[in-house]
Structures are given as C-alpha cells and as structure tokens.
Enzyme design. Structure first.
Site, short mmCIF file in Angstrom:
data_model
loop_
_atom_site.label_atom_id
_atom_site.label_comp_id
_atom_site.label_asym_id
_atom_site.label_seq_id
_atom_site.Cartn_x
_atom_site.Cartn_y
_atom_site.Cartn_z
N ASP A 58 0.82 -1.22 0.00
CA ASP A 58 0.00 0.00 0.00
C ASP A 58 0.85 1.27 0.00
O ASP A 58 0.68 2.16 0.85
CB ASP A 58 -0.94 0.02 1.20
CG ASP A 58 -1.73 -1.27 1.36
OD1 ASP A 58 -2.18 -1.80 0.33
OD2 ASP A 58 -1.87 -1.76 2.50
N GLU A 230 -11.15 0.95 -3.70
CA GLU A 230 -10.46 1.36 -2.48
C GLU A 230 -9.16 2.08 -2.82
O GLU A 230 -8.79 2.22 -3.99
CB GLU A 230 -10.16 0.14 -1.61
CG GLU A 230 -9.31 -0.91 -2.30
CD GLU A 230 -9.22 -2.22 -1.52
OE1 GLU A 230 -9.84 -2.33 -0.45
OE2 GLU A 230 -8.54 -3.14 -2.00
#
Length: 552
Positions: A58, A230
């Site tokens: 991420d 997301e």
C-alpha cells in the site's frame, strides 16, 4: 492453636519458595544474519523492481522539492508506518516510523492483518500529514509532523469518517479534502460493493467539515458489479481533477482505475475501456515465467521536470498464487494518453529492469531490494529500523547481544511474545543466528518464520521429559497446537548453538550447528502455510529470534 501455627508456618514456607523461584533465564542472541538472492545487480542507469522487497504494501508517495517520501502499511506490527526518503526514487532509506510510541495506538490482541491499513502521506505549508485507518482499534485518524523523520503527533480521530483507506488532497485555493472507501448509500447490492466518498477537511484544526459526498458507486462500470473500490487518491493536473483507485480485490484480479472531473467533488467520469484499467496483470497467462501479480493500490508523483511516475504494490508468486514475502512496492513511469495517465498498457507484464528516472543518489545502509547479505551484531544502542515486534515495542539490545526473556505469551497466543523479526524479502533467503540458552522444562528459544499467530515455522532449543532438544515445528491453522506440530527434533548437548532457516520458495530447510559442521534437522518442510493463499490476511513473512516460557 497448634494447627493454626502449623498452617501459618506452611503458608510462610510456600511463600518463601514462590518468592525464591528463579526467574527465567534469558535467551542470548549474539547476532542475526540475513542473506537473500534475487539475481544480479541492475546495469548502470537502470533499476530492478521491486524497489522495496518484502512486506511493504500500500505505498503512498510524496515529493517536497527534490526530496521524495514514501510510507507503507504495517497492520499490527510495531513500530508502525515506516517513513522512507529518497532523492532518486530508486534508493530509499528508512528515516523513521510514524507510529513509534506505544501510547499512539494500542493493537491489543488484534490479528496481525488488522491495525494500520494503507497510510497516505501529504505536505502543506511546512506541515506533513499522514491520514490512516486503525482497523478494530479506533478508526480513521490523522497525525502530523514538521519533520517526516518524526516525531509524529498522537492520532487525531476523524470520528465522522467511516470506512478505510483515507487520503488527503490540497486544492490550489488551500482547501483540503479527504477521500476514502466507505459503504455505498443504502444497502450494498452485492458482496464487495463499496463506494468512494469525498469530504472537506480543516487542515489546521484537524477536523472534518461535513457534507460527505459519494463520488464513485461500486467502480468504473457499476453494471459489471465491480468489487472493492479502495485506496483512492485525487490529483489536479492542468485544471482537471483525477481520481485514481484500486479495484477488483487484493488478489490476482487487482487493478488500478482512473476517473476525472471538472470539480473536486465530481461528477467523475471513468476513462474509456481502451484506457481502464491503467494497471493490472490479471489478463496475463497464469503459468507465465517469473510472474508479478496482484498489482494495484497505486499512487502518483510528479517530478520537477513534469514527468509522472507511479508506485504500486504487487506480488512475486513462486507457484500458482503462493508467495511468502508479502506484497511489495514497485515503480514504473506514467504515460499520458488522450489526457489520461497510464501506468502499464493492458497485457504487458511488469518489467523487472527499467531505465532509472533520475541520477543515482546514495541509499541507506540497510538494503531494501536486490541480492544482499546483512548481519546485525546488536552493538548499537537501539535496534535497526528493519526490526519489529507483534503488537508492541521490540526488546532493545544490551551488551552486544539481543536478550529475550521467555514469557507467558507464545507465538500462537494473540499476545505480545518475545519475538523480534525482520521481513523475509526474497523467495530464496537464509537466516542464521548464534544462540546461548539453557531451557527449563517447557521453555523454548530460537528462530521463527511467522505469517501470523496461527501460521508459522520454528527451529528452537526446548526441554521436555528432562532432556534438551532442537525442535522444528509447523503451525497451519487454529486447529493445531499453539506451539505448532513437531516436524522433527533431536537431542542436543548443552552449550551455544547456531540455528539456520533456509527458504527456497515453498520449502524451507532447518539446521543446527555446535561447531563448524551443520546438521540438518528437517529439510524440505512445506512452507506454503506462510503464504497469503493459505494464511490469509495482508502481511508477509517475518523472521527473527523468539523466546517463550510456560503458559499461564
């Protein structure tokens, strides 16, 4: 009266025995060496993907002048949210951790894939911001610092922001916005139906200003029932607002998609199917050689000369969708096509060798990618930043060694075991240590390779039935004993030992030495229990010294 006196004497004697019980002997680790093999170094003027090998997922990136900063997820490992610095986008140095004090967040007994998800870093008016989610431990929050190396503030909780994966955007007029993944309006229409929302934020008072608005419902093609939109980011390029987000889930169908609008709060229009998705590997043959898979959760950065580059996560399976090292950080240039940013053309594999974007700059002393060997002799006053612990602060070295006291919490207890670990960054890796430890009955100390509390492998000195053994154990699920199932063990004489774990894709070898010669304790042990495909979650394998005593 006599019976009373005898009872008092007996109680006193018992208390004396209890108070006189010896404390557990510490396990002393004189050094730990990590060696990983990942091919030859990149030729001059090129770099090799990934730029951060191992469990660095991420990624979020930021440029301030000629300096680049990057943060990644750490979930329930501590210290959390590593902060990296670079001058060339290739050579990175970890300069701190944004979560480095136990009082900032409490991970309690959370599973290892809970905790801090997908941090996003930003900068405005001399102030650095990280906005993040602590899953099952508080929700969404923002922390700030004047120096990205820290210290970072305690979390300011954004109680009105539901969902996960917040990121921050500063517009030209100084207004700030937070965009994130939340539930859609009304009831979800199918499993995995999520939405992207935007809400204005006060960057001085650090509070939300209300009027949240849904700007993406489901994904770029709602009729196709897209899942898990997301990791959103907003950028402004030549007066146009771009919204980039991941879509398709974090496994092999992962992708990155792009939309744009004339206003920051939309309406956002997706790029045409000839452009979207702007990054994915899901269309490539499953049986291709040396695959890079599950690419997505990207962020963009603009260089001073106007060029754009992207960081994103991906995996390197050793077989099917099995990978033990976790989700890693990759880097690729961005090409603009018909007004849309494209990270990688459809059907093309992620290249492992790429022309470097900038002249090479010095890196940190701890390698983060490529083939390397590092050895920690624990002579520094504090542990290197590559070391972490489960849910709590790691033990610090003393006297040129790492000393771990066997405690009541073991590796399989969802607690805070005496375990200090670093990332496994290669499919082929070897970790070796020198250990001095005289276990009492039921105690153990050695090396562990751990994905989470329910999935790990260990080689350790232990004692049972009045004898000391070197034992290899494997745990593959909550149905198995908390200390794992014994794979192999052999009696061993008292005295210092060296222990070794050698990873070869999905098979690990375990060995012990009390001199120059090594003795194999177990070879070819099934290590697919350390893969995300088996263990689930979002983390990667962590390897290092551990010690544990009798359970409460």
């Amino acid at each position: 009266m006599k019976s009373t006196i005898l009872a008092m004497v007996g109680a006193l004697a018992t208390a004396t025995l209890v108070s006189a019980a010896p404390a557990p002997e510490k396990a002393r680790f004189d050094w730990v060496e990590y060696r990983g093999t990942d091919g030859p170094a990149a030729p001059a003027g090129q770099y090799r993907n990934p730029i951060l090998a191992g469990f660095y997922s991420d990624p979020s990136i930021l440029r301030v002048g000629s300096d680049y900063y990057l943060v990644t997820s750490t979930f329930s490992w501590f210290p959390g949210i590593p902060v990296f610095h670079s001058r060339d986008l290739i050579h990175w140095k970890q300069i701190g951790n944004a979560i480095d004090r136990p009082g900032q967040l409490d991970f309690g007994t959370l599973a290892m894939s809970r905790g801090v998800f997908a941090p996003a870093i930003n900068h405005h008016n001399g102030r650095f911001y990280i906005v993040n989610t602590c899953v099952d431990c508080g929700g969404n929050f923002v922390i700030t610092a004047t120096n990205p190396a820290g210290p970072w503030s305690d979390p300011v909780w954004l109680k009105t922001v539901e969902g996960i994966d917040p990121s921050m955007f500063f517009d030209d007029d100084g207004r700030a916005w937070i965009v994130n993944n939340r539930a859609p309006e009304g009831e979800p229409r199918y499993s995995g139906h999520r939405a992207i929302w935007i809400e204005q934020f006060d960057p001085v008072a650090l509070k939300m200003l209300g009027n949240a608005k849904m700007i993406v419902d489901g994904g770029i093609d709602p009729a196709a029932k897209p899942v898990w939109i997301e990791g959103p980011h907003v950028y402004k390029v030549n007066g146009t607002y771009y919204l980039m987000a991941a879509e398709g889930g974090t496994s092999v169908n992962h992708s990155e998609v792009i939309l744009r609008a004339d206003k920051v709060d939309g309406p956002y229009r997706p790029a045409p199917p000839s452009i979207n998705p702007i990054l994915t590997q899901r269309d490539l043959p499953a049986g291709r050689a040396a695959p890079i898979s599950a690419t997505g959760h990207a962020d963009l950065v603009q260089l001073p000369d106007g060029r754009w580059w992207s960081v994103f996560l991906g995996t390197r399976p050793y077989a099917k969708d099995y990978y033990n090292a976790g989700r890693e950080t990759f880097l690729l240039p961005v090409t603009w096509r018909d007004g849309w940013p494209v990270i990688l053309d459809r059907g093309k594999p992620v290249p492992t060798l790429v022309k470097a974007p900038l002249p090479a700059a010095p890196a940190g002393t701890t390698p983060l990618t490529g083939s390397f060997t590092v050895r920690d002799d624990f002579t520094a006053p504090s542990l290197g930043r590559e070391w972490m612990a489960m849910r709590t602060a790691p033990v610090q070295p003393a006297g040129g060694a790492l000393s771990l006291t066997p405690g009541h919490d073991g590796l399989g207890d969802f607690g805070r075991p005496a375990f200090v670990a670093r990332r496994q960054q290669h499919a082929d890796a070897t970790v070796t240590t020198a250990l001095s430890f005289a276990p009492r009955e039921g105690e153990m100390a050695g090396l562990a390779a751990l994905q989470n509390d329910e999935y790990f492998l260990t080689i350790a000195l232990t004692r049972h039935d009045g004898k000391t053994f070197v034992r290899v154990a494997r745990r593959a699920g909550k149905q198995e004993p908390r200390d794992g199932v014994t794979v192999a063990e052999r009696p061993i004489a008292a005295g210092p030992v060296q222990l070794r774990i050698a990873a070869h894709g999905g098979r690990y070898d375990f060995a012990v030495s009390q001199g120059k010669a090594w003795t194999t304790v177990a070879a070819g042990v099934d290590a697919t229990n350390l893969s995300t495909a088996t263990a689930g979650g979002f983390v990667g394998t962590m390897i290092g010294p551990f010690a544990q005593g009798l359970r409460r």
